[in-house]
Structure formats: C-alpha cells, structure tokens
Design a protein around this motif. Sequence first.
Motif, PDB file in Angstrom:
ATOM      1  N   LEU A   1       0.835  -1.207   0.000  1.00  0.00           N
ATOM      2  CA  LEU A   1       0.000   0.000   0.000  1.00  0.00           C
ATOM      3  C   LEU A   1       0.868   1.254   0.000  1.00  0.00           C
ATOM      4  O   LEU A   1       0.570   2.232  -0.698  1.00  0.00           O
ATOM      5  CB  LEU A   1      -0.920   0.003   1.223  1.00  0.00           C
ATOM      6  CG  LEU A   1      -2.151  -0.904   1.162  1.00  0.00           C
ATOM      7  CD1 LEU A   1      -2.902  -0.849   2.482  1.00  0.00           C
ATOM      8  CD2 LEU A   1      -3.077  -0.508   0.017  1.00  0.00           C
ATOM      9  N   ASN A   2       1.944   1.226   0.762  1.00  0.00           N
ATOM     10  CA  ASN A   2       2.861   2.372   0.799  1.00  0.00           C
ATOM     11  C   ASN A   2       3.509   2.599  -0.561  1.00  0.00           C
ATOM     12  O   ASN A   2       3.722   3.754  -0.969  1.00  0.00           O
ATOM     13  CB  ASN A   2       3.938   2.149   1.859  1.00  0.00           C
ATOM     14  CG  ASN A   2       3.393   2.228   3.284  1.00  0.00           C
ATOM     15  OD1 ASN A   2       2.345   2.832   3.515  1.00  0.00           O
ATOM     16  ND2 ASN A   2       4.088   1.623   4.223  1.00  0.00           N
ATOM     17  N   GLN A   3       3.823   1.518  -1.275  1.00  0.00           N
ATOM     18  CA  GLN A   3       4.424   1.653  -2.596  1.00  0.00           C
ATOM     19  C   GLN A   3       3.447   2.293  -3.578  1.00  0.00           C
ATOM     20  O   GLN A   3       3.825   3.128  -4.415  1.00  0.00           O
ATOM     21  CB  GLN A   3       4.862   0.275  -3.123  1.00  0.00           C
ATOM     22  CG  GLN A   3       5.528   0.313  -4.488  1.00  0.00           C
ATOM     23  CD  GLN A   3       6.763   1.199  -4.504  1.00  0.00           C
ATOM     24  OE1 GLN A   3       7.591   1.131  -3.606  1.00  0.00           O
ATOM     25  NE2 GLN A   3       6.875   2.052  -5.511  1.00  0.00           N
ATOM     26  N   ILE A   4       2.181   1.919  -3.483  1.00  0.00           N
ATOM     27  CA  ILE A   4       1.162   2.522  -4.353  1.00  0.00           C
ATOM     28  C   ILE A   4       1.053   4.017  -4.062  1.00  0.00           C
ATOM     29  O   ILE A   4       0.986   4.833  -4.984  1.00  0.00           O
ATOM     30  CB  ILE A   4      -0.200   1.820  -4.149  1.00  0.00           C
ATOM     31  CG1 ILE A   4      -0.134   0.384  -4.684  1.00  0.00           C
ATOM     32  CG2 ILE A   4      -1.310   2.591  -4.854  1.00  0.00           C
ATOM     33  CD1 ILE A   4      -1.384  -0.429  -4.432  1.00  0.00           C
ATOM     34  N   ASP A   5       1.053   4.367  -2.778  1.00  0.00           N
ATOM     35  CA  ASP A   5       0.984   5.788  -2.411  1.00  0.00           C
ATOM     36  C   ASP A   5       2.199   6.549  -2.928  1.00  0.00           C
ATOM     37  O   ASP A   5       2.083   7.688  -3.400  1.00  0.00           O
ATOM     38  CB  ASP A   5       0.882   5.929  -0.892  1.00  0.00           C
ATOM     39  CG  ASP A   5      -0.480   5.525  -0.354  1.00  0.00           C
ATOM     40  OD1 ASP A   5      -1.425   5.441  -1.168  1.00  0.00           O
ATOM     41  OD2 ASP A   5      -0.590   5.269   0.862  1.00  0.00           O
ATOM     42  N   LYS A   6       3.369   5.933  -2.832  1.00  0.00           N
ATOM     43  CA  LYS A   6       4.595   6.576  -3.302  1.00  0.00           C
ATOM     44  C   LYS A   6       4.547   6.796  -4.810  1.00  0.00           C
ATOM     45  O   LYS A   6       4.903   7.867  -5.318  1.00  0.00           O
ATOM     46  CB  LYS A   6       5.806   5.717  -2.938  1.00  0.00           C
ATOM     47  CG  LYS A   6       7.135   6.362  -3.290  1.00  0.00           C
ATOM     48  CD  LYS A   6       8.300   5.501  -2.807  1.00  0.00           C
ATOM     49  CE  LYS A   6       9.632   6.165  -3.131  1.00  0.00           C
ATOM     50  NZ  LYS A   6      10.788   5.341  -2.671  1.00  0.00           N
ATOM     51  N   ALA A   7       4.096   5.780  -5.534  1.00  0.00           N
ATOM     52  CA  ALA A   7       3.993   5.903  -6.989  1.00  0.00           C
ATOM     53  C   ALA A   7       2.981   6.975  -7.374  1.00  0.00           C
ATOM     54  O   ALA A   7       3.205   7.770  -8.293  1.00  0.00           O
ATOM     55  CB  ALA A   7       3.606   4.561  -7.599  1.00  0.00           C
ATOM     56  N   LYS A   8       1.857   7.015  -6.672  1.00  0.00           N
ATOM     57  CA  LYS A   8       0.848   8.039  -6.946  1.00  0.00           C
ATOM     58  C   LYS A   8       1.423   9.434  -6.750  1.00  0.00           C
ATOM     59  O   LYS A   8       1.135  10.350  -7.534  1.00  0.00           O
ATOM     60  CB  LYS A   8      -0.363   7.840  -6.024  1.00  0.00           C
ATOM     61  CG  LYS A   8      -1.266   6.682  -6.399  1.00  0.00           C
ATOM     62  CD  LYS A   8      -2.442   6.592  -5.432  1.00  0.00           C
ATOM     63  CE  LYS A   8      -3.400   5.475  -5.836  1.00  0.00           C
ATOM     64  NZ  LYS A   8      -4.543   5.357  -4.884  1.00  0.00           N
ATOM     65  N   SER A   9       2.210   9.590  -5.711  1.00  0.00           N
ATOM     66  CA  SER A   9       2.820  10.894  -5.426  1.00  0.00           C
ATOM     67  C   SER A   9       3.759  11.321  -6.553  1.00  0.00           C
ATOM     68  O   SER A   9       3.775  12.493  -6.952  1.00  0.00           O
ATOM     69  CB  SER A   9       3.589  10.822  -4.105  1.00  0.00           C
ATOM     70  OG  SER A   9       4.241  12.040  -3.839  1.00  0.00           O
ATOM     71  N   GLU A  10       4.533  10.368  -7.090  1.00  0.00           N
ATOM     72  CA  GLU A  10       5.465  10.688  -8.183  1.00  0.00           C
ATOM     73  C   GLU A  10       4.717  10.962  -9.487  1.00  0.00           C
ATOM     74  O   GLU A  10       5.087  11.866 -10.245  1.00  0.00           O
ATOM     75  CB  GLU A  10       6.465   9.545  -8.367  1.00  0.00           C
ATOM     76  CG  GLU A  10       7.401   9.323  -7.195  1.00  0.00           C
ATOM     77  CD  GLU A  10       8.257  10.538  -6.887  1.00  0.00           C
ATOM     78  OE1 GLU A  10       8.572  11.305  -7.825  1.00  0.00           O
ATOM     79  OE2 GLU A  10       8.604  10.736  -5.716  1.00  0.00           O
ATOM     80  N   VAL A  11       3.674  10.193  -9.737  1.00  0.00           N
ATOM     81  CA  VAL A  11       2.886  10.401 -10.956  1.00  0.00           C
ATOM     82  C   VAL A  11       2.209  11.759 -10.932  1.00  0.00           C
ATOM     83  O   VAL A  11       2.082  12.433 -11.965  1.00  0.00           O
ATOM     84  CB  VAL A  11       1.844   9.269 -11.125  1.00  0.00           C
ATOM     85  CG1 VAL A  11       0.871   9.595 -12.259  1.00  0.00           C
ATOM     86  CG2 VAL A  11       2.538   7.938 -11.403  1.00  0.00           C
ATOM     87  N   ALA A  12       1.782  12.191  -9.744  1.00  0.00           N
ATOM     88  CA  ALA A  12       1.111  13.485  -9.610  1.00  0.00           C
ATOM     89  C   ALA A  12       2.007  14.651 -10.015  1.00  0.00           C
ATOM     90  O   ALA A  12       1.517  15.745 -10.298  1.00  0.00           O
ATOM     91  CB  ALA A  12       0.619  13.671  -8.181  1.00  0.00           C
ATOM     92  N   LYS A  13       3.313  14.424 -10.064  1.00  0.00           N
ATOM     93  CA  LYS A  13       4.235  15.491 -10.465  1.00  0.00           C
ATOM     94  C   LYS A  13       4.215  15.715 -11.980  1.00  0.00           C
ATOM     95  O   LYS A  13       4.663  16.764 -12.453  1.00  0.00           O
ATOM     96  CB  LYS A  13       5.653  15.153 -10.009  1.00  0.00           C
ATOM     97  CG  LYS A  13       5.810  15.113  -8.498  1.00  0.00           C
ATOM     98  CD  LYS A  13       7.229  14.721  -8.103  1.00  0.00           C
ATOM     99  CE  LYS A  13       7.382  14.642  -6.580  1.00  0.00           C
ATOM    100  NZ  LYS A  13       8.748  14.225  -6.181  1.00  0.00           N
ATOM    101  N   VAL A  14       3.716  14.728 -12.715  1.00  0.00           N
ATOM    102  CA  VAL A  14       3.651  14.876 -14.176  1.00  0.00           C
ATOM    103  C   VAL A  14       2.216  14.814 -14.703  1.00  0.00           C
ATOM    104  O   VAL A  14       1.924  15.289 -15.805  1.00  0.00           O
ATOM    105  CB  VAL A  14       4.506  13.788 -14.874  1.00  0.00           C
ATOM    106  CG1 VAL A  14       5.974  13.999 -14.600  1.00  0.00           C
ATOM    107  CG2 VAL A  14       4.074  12.392 -14.449  1.00  0.00           C
TER     108      VAL A  14
END
Length: 372
Positions: free
Chosen positions: A192-205
């Motif tokens: 779940l933490n990995q999904i949140d981390k990926a979402k945070s990075e995707v939100a930058k683009v």
Amino acid sequence: MKKLTKKQLGLIAAVVVLGVGGTYAYTQNQSSVKASEAKQEVKATRKKLEDLNKEVAALYDKKDPDFLVKGIKAKQITDLQEKVTKVATIKKDKELSKKEYAAYEQEVKSVKGNLTSATKKLDALVDINSLFQQKQTAVAINGSDVKKDLAIADDLKKETVEKVSKAFFKEGATKTYDKTINELLANAENQLNQIDKAKSEVAKVYKDGKVVSTDNKLYDTAKTETDKIKNEKAKKALNDQLEKVKVDMDKQAAEDKAKADETAKAQTEAATNANTQENNMNSANQAASTNEAKQADNGYTGNDSGYVAPAEGGYTPPATGGGSTGGGSSPAPQAPSQPATGGNGRGEMTQEDLNQAEKDAANDDWSDFFPK
C-alpha cells in the motif's frame, strides 16, 4: 374405646420401627443406584469429549501444529462446536463430589479451548488471505504453506490492513506461525505504501486529469515507482496516466527535433554558402594571378607597361637617304614607329604582331622615305 394391652402396643411399635427402617434402607439403596448412574454418565461424557478433542486436533497441520490444516472450512469448526455444546451439557448429581467431576471438567475446558484457538486461527486465516489476491492454487496461507510474494487485493484500504493488524499482529513473536502472520501484515502495508509513493510521483507529471509536466527525469522516476507495484489494477491505472504524459513527451521531443533539424539545416546552408563564396574568391584570385603571369610572358612588365623592342631582328631604317655620301641631302624621314604592344618577351614578333605591322605599313605615308 377398649384400651390396647401392653402386648398390642409392643407389636405396633415394632411394626412402626420396621417400616421406618425399611423406608430408610430403600431410600439409601436408591441414592446409591443414582450416584452410580451419574458416575457412568460423567465417564461416558468425558470419553465423548476426548474423542471430540481428537477431532479438533485434526484441524491443525501435521507439519506445524500452529497452522490449521490445508483446505480447512469454517463448517468443520462450527460442527464441532455444536457437538461439544451438546455433549458438555450434563446435570451434575449432588451425590458426586467435585473430585469426581474434575476429570470431566478438565476435558470440557481442553476441548473448548482448542476449538476457540482453531476458531481464532481460522478468522486470522480468512482475514489475512483477504488482504491478497486469491486463486484456487495460490493463497497467502494454506496450511503451513505460505506465499509471501502475492499482490494485495484490488482496492485494498489502509483501514482494513490496520484492523486486521490490530487483531492478529503479535509483538515480539517467536513462533513460526506468529512471525508469518506479522510478515504478511507488513507485506500488505508495504505494498500500500508503494502505491501511495507511486501516486505521489505520478502526480508530479499528471494531475487532475491533465499532463502537468513533460520533464524526462520526473517521468522516469514515476515510471520506476509504478513498475514496483504488484497489484495489476493499481499499476494499470497509473500507467494509463503515464502513457498520456509519454504522448506529450514524444510530441514535444518531435517538435524539438524538428527545430533542431531546421537550425542545423540553416547552419549547414550558411556554411556551404560561405565555403562557396570563399572558393569563388580563391578561383578569381587564382585566375588573376594566372592572367598576370601570361601577360608577363607576352612582354608586359605591368598592366600599363609599353612594348619592349626586340634586341635583334626586325626592321631598321637607313641612316641617310639612298645611302648617298654627298649632296647635303636632308636626313631621311624615320620609319613609322612600331606598335607599342606585342612581342613575346624574347624579342620576337608574333604572327599577330607581324600582321598588325603589315597593316600599319600599308596605311602609313612612305613618300618622304624614298628620294625624289
């Protein structure tokens, strides 16, 4: 009323005494029979409980009794619970001592405790497995077989993991079973933490349904973090967003390349034109140098230099008229001057020079040259 004699009174007293004694003896006999039957019931019930306890033990895995048996069903436990409830409910006889019920009560406690433990383990099994993708041939826990590389269930919420963790996580676990439960809970939380981390990075683009950046570095970081996600549904959702970013990135790259190609083409054309002009200038200079060299070879000392008379050969007019030695004749007129141009630099006339000289001689007035 006729009074009873002493003998009659004695007989009556004897009968009363015998009646009371018989009743007591009968009562005592009946109590003994009842106690014996109660003992037999307790013994038989304890035996049934022992058998049920064996059935409960069969719910556990033989390789590691801390784990439930493979393929266990909830109905297996509920059926045993019903049996234990019926068997363990007996009416205690007051004629039996607590000691005589002790063995029975111990067996009741044992079987109920084992069933409670099995029920709790089944609850943990169901809840833990529900955190991960489940297939017929692959679940997180099945008996003592454990799959620690499964993806979490679709749309799993942190609240669910926290709830299960609160119920079954064991601090300072030492047994294999407890350690396994802890590891699986940590696995679900990490995913779940990995999904949140990926979402945070995707939100930058990509954010709010649109591309917000086409920076290559940001995109690469978001893609790397997204690829670490095990759950395919969550990964696809983020990859779909990244694909839109990639389209814009490719478009921007194509535009940048076109501009770069256009700039490079302009620079190449400018360099080519400069080289052409330089080559033309060099050719002109070379041609001029060649022409000057040819003119020097034809008798010129410069662009404005005159003709150089040949050292020998050519026509020389006589010094006096007719070659006479007397008579005081006036000097003969000089021959017409030769053209200022011509010659080949070796004191020789070219054919063109000779032709021009012949033409000039024909046109000049030679009357004064000859004596009259």
